[in-house]
Scaffold this motif. Structure first.
Motif, PDB file in Angstrom:
ATOM      1  N   GLY A 179       0.791  -1.218   0.000  1.00  0.00           N
ATOM      2  CA  GLY A 179       0.000   0.000   0.000  1.00  0.00           C
ATOM      3  C   GLY A 179       0.827   1.272   0.000  1.00  0.00           C
ATOM      4  O   GLY A 179       0.284   2.365   0.135  1.00  0.00           O
ATOM      5  N   SER A 180       2.150   1.152  -0.143  1.00  0.00           N
ATOM      6  CA  SER A 180       3.004   2.338  -0.175  1.00  0.00           C
ATOM      7  C   SER A 180       4.191   2.089  -1.094  1.00  0.00           C
ATOM      8  O   SER A 180       4.351   1.009  -1.652  1.00  0.00           O
ATOM      9  CB  SER A 180       3.496   2.682   1.235  1.00  0.00           C
ATOM     10  OG  SER A 180       4.526   1.810   1.627  1.00  0.00           O
ATOM     11  N   ASP A 181       5.037   3.088  -1.223  1.00  0.00           N
ATOM     12  CA  ASP A 181       6.254   2.959  -2.026  1.00  0.00           C
ATOM     13  C   ASP A 181       7.462   2.630  -1.153  1.00  0.00           C
ATOM     14  O   ASP A 181       8.602   2.741  -1.599  1.00  0.00           O
ATOM     15  CB  ASP A 181       6.526   4.264  -2.784  1.00  0.00           C
ATOM     16  CG  ASP A 181       5.491   4.521  -3.861  1.00  0.00           C
ATOM     17  OD1 ASP A 181       4.933   3.537  -4.383  1.00  0.00           O
ATOM     18  OD2 ASP A 181       5.251   5.693  -4.179  1.00  0.00           O
ATOM     19  N   VAL A 182       7.234   2.229   0.072  1.00  0.00           N
ATOM     20  CA  VAL A 182       8.314   1.966   1.033  1.00  0.00           C
ATOM     21  C   VAL A 182       8.837   0.546   0.882  1.00  0.00           C
ATOM     22  O   VAL A 182       8.061  -0.397   0.727  1.00  0.00           O
ATOM     23  CB  VAL A 182       7.808   2.190   2.481  1.00  0.00           C
ATOM     24  CG1 VAL A 182       8.845   1.776   3.501  1.00  0.00           C
ATOM     25  CG2 VAL A 182       7.408   3.634   2.674  1.00  0.00           C
ATOM     26  N   LEU A 183      10.141   0.418   0.903  1.00  0.00           N
ATOM     27  CA  LEU A 183      10.789  -0.893   0.932  1.00  0.00           C
ATOM     28  C   LEU A 183      11.343  -1.095   2.337  1.00  0.00           C
ATOM     29  O   LEU A 183      12.165  -0.318   2.811  1.00  0.00           O
ATOM     30  CB  LEU A 183      11.929  -0.975  -0.092  1.00  0.00           C
ATOM     31  CG  LEU A 183      12.690  -2.290  -0.099  1.00  0.00           C
ATOM     32  CD1 LEU A 183      11.803  -3.432  -0.591  1.00  0.00           C
ATOM     33  CD2 LEU A 183      13.938  -2.182  -0.953  1.00  0.00           C
ATOM     34  N   SER A 184      10.863  -2.106   3.004  1.00  0.00           N
ATOM     35  CA  SER A 184      11.319  -2.444   4.350  1.00  0.00           C
ATOM     36  C   SER A 184      12.522  -3.373   4.241  1.00  0.00           C
ATOM     37  O   SER A 184      12.516  -4.303   3.438  1.00  0.00           O
ATOM     38  CB  SER A 184      10.176  -3.146   5.089  1.00  0.00           C
ATOM     39  OG  SER A 184      10.624  -3.710   6.279  1.00  0.00           O
ATOM     40  N   VAL A 185      13.554  -3.119   5.030  1.00  0.00           N
ATOM     41  CA  VAL A 185      14.746  -3.962   5.013  1.00  0.00           C
ATOM     42  C   VAL A 185      15.128  -4.309   6.445  1.00  0.00           C
ATOM     43  O   VAL A 185      15.299  -3.428   7.275  1.00  0.00           O
ATOM     44  CB  VAL A 185      15.941  -3.254   4.328  1.00  0.00           C
ATOM     45  CG1 VAL A 185      17.167  -4.152   4.330  1.00  0.00           C
ATOM     46  CG2 VAL A 185      15.593  -2.835   2.922  1.00  0.00           C
ATOM     47  N   VAL A 186      15.258  -5.602   6.710  1.00  0.00           N
ATOM     48  CA  VAL A 186      15.729  -6.079   8.004  1.00  0.00           C
ATOM     49  C   VAL A 186      17.077  -6.750   7.767  1.00  0.00           C
ATOM     50  O   VAL A 186      17.202  -7.597   6.877  1.00  0.00           O
ATOM     51  CB  VAL A 186      14.737  -7.093   8.630  1.00  0.00           C
ATOM     52  CG1 VAL A 186      15.283  -7.660   9.922  1.00  0.00           C
ATOM     53  CG2 VAL A 186      13.387  -6.446   8.845  1.00  0.00           C
ATOM     54  N   VAL A 187      18.077  -6.360   8.546  1.00  0.00           N
ATOM     55  CA  VAL A 187      19.409  -6.940   8.422  1.00  0.00           C
ATOM     56  C   VAL A 187      19.732  -7.652   9.727  1.00  0.00           C
ATOM     57  O   VAL A 187      19.619  -7.067  10.805  1.00  0.00           O
ATOM     58  CB  VAL A 187      20.475  -5.855   8.134  1.00  0.00           C
ATOM     59  CG1 VAL A 187      21.858  -6.474   8.037  1.00  0.00           C
ATOM     60  CG2 VAL A 187      20.136  -5.098   6.870  1.00  0.00           C
ATOM     61  N   GLY A 188      20.111  -8.913   9.621  1.00  0.00           N
ATOM     62  CA  GLY A 188      20.472  -9.691  10.798  1.00  0.00           C
ATOM     63  C   GLY A 188      21.889 -10.222  10.686  1.00  0.00           C
ATOM     64  O   GLY A 188      22.438 -10.354   9.599  1.00  0.00           O
ATOM     65  N   GLY A 189      22.482 -10.493  11.826  1.00  0.00           N
ATOM     66  CA  GLY A 189      23.813 -11.087  11.844  1.00  0.00           C
ATOM     67  C   GLY A 189      24.935 -10.098  12.028  1.00  0.00           C
ATOM     68  O   GLY A 189      26.101 -10.476  12.030  1.00  0.00           O
ATOM     69  N   ALA A 190      24.605  -8.824  12.198  1.00  0.00           N
ATOM     70  CA  ALA A 190      25.642  -7.800  12.398  1.00  0.00           C
ATOM     71  C   ALA A 190      26.015  -7.761  13.873  1.00  0.00           C
ATOM     72  O   ALA A 190      25.586  -6.892  14.608  1.00  0.00           O
ATOM     73  CB  ALA A 190      25.148  -6.446  11.926  1.00  0.00           C
ATOM     74  N   ARG A 191      26.805  -8.705  14.277  1.00  0.00           N
ATOM     75  CA  ARG A 191      27.122  -8.841  15.690  1.00  0.00           C
ATOM     76  C   ARG A 191      28.289  -7.961  16.149  1.00  0.00           C
ATOM     77  O   ARG A 191      28.450  -7.710  17.315  1.00  0.00           O
ATOM     78  CB  ARG A 191      27.423 -10.299  16.002  1.00  0.00           C
ATOM     79  CG  ARG A 191      26.162 -11.144  15.897  1.00  0.00           C
ATOM     80  CD  ARG A 191      26.410 -12.583  16.300  1.00  0.00           C
ATOM     81  NE  ARG A 191      25.179 -13.344  16.272  1.00  0.00           N
ATOM     82  CZ  ARG A 191      24.647 -13.885  15.198  1.00  0.00           C
ATOM     83  NH1 ARG A 191      25.237 -13.739  14.032  1.00  0.00           N
ATOM     84  NH2 ARG A 191      23.531 -14.565  15.265  1.00  0.00           N
TER      85      ARG A 191
END
Length: 82
Positions: free
Chosen positions: A50-62
């Motif tokens: 419903g929007s032009d937003v791209l959600s990004v989740v980054v994991g493992g950056a310890r």
């Protein structure tokens, strides 16, 4: 064996087509791994429906050195998108 093929327009097209069908509220959303010489990160991009937003989740950056770099990169990408 590590794939060292450069990222190109074919890859960009595949990513774009995959992201078209994503939903950031879906817990099973698309994910990929970015492997470097010393670290591997899990990246989960998805469209906010419903929007032009791209959600990004980054994991493992310890490491404490890597986290601020990821935050800076995402902030820079957000600034250029708006």
């Amino acid at each position: 064996m590590t794939d060292t093929t450069p990222y190109d327009d074919t890859d960009q097209g595949a990513v774009a087509r995959t992201l078209e069908t994503t939903d950031d509220e879906d817990p099973k959303r698309w994910s990929c791994r970015l492997a470097g010489s010393t670290r591997t990160l899990g990246v989960r991009p998805a469209n906010a429906v419903g929007s032009d937003v791209l959600s990004v989740v980054v994991g493992g950056a310890r490491s404490p050195e890597l986290r601020p770099r990821i935050d800076t990169l995402l902030a820079a990408l957000a600034a250029t998108a708006s």
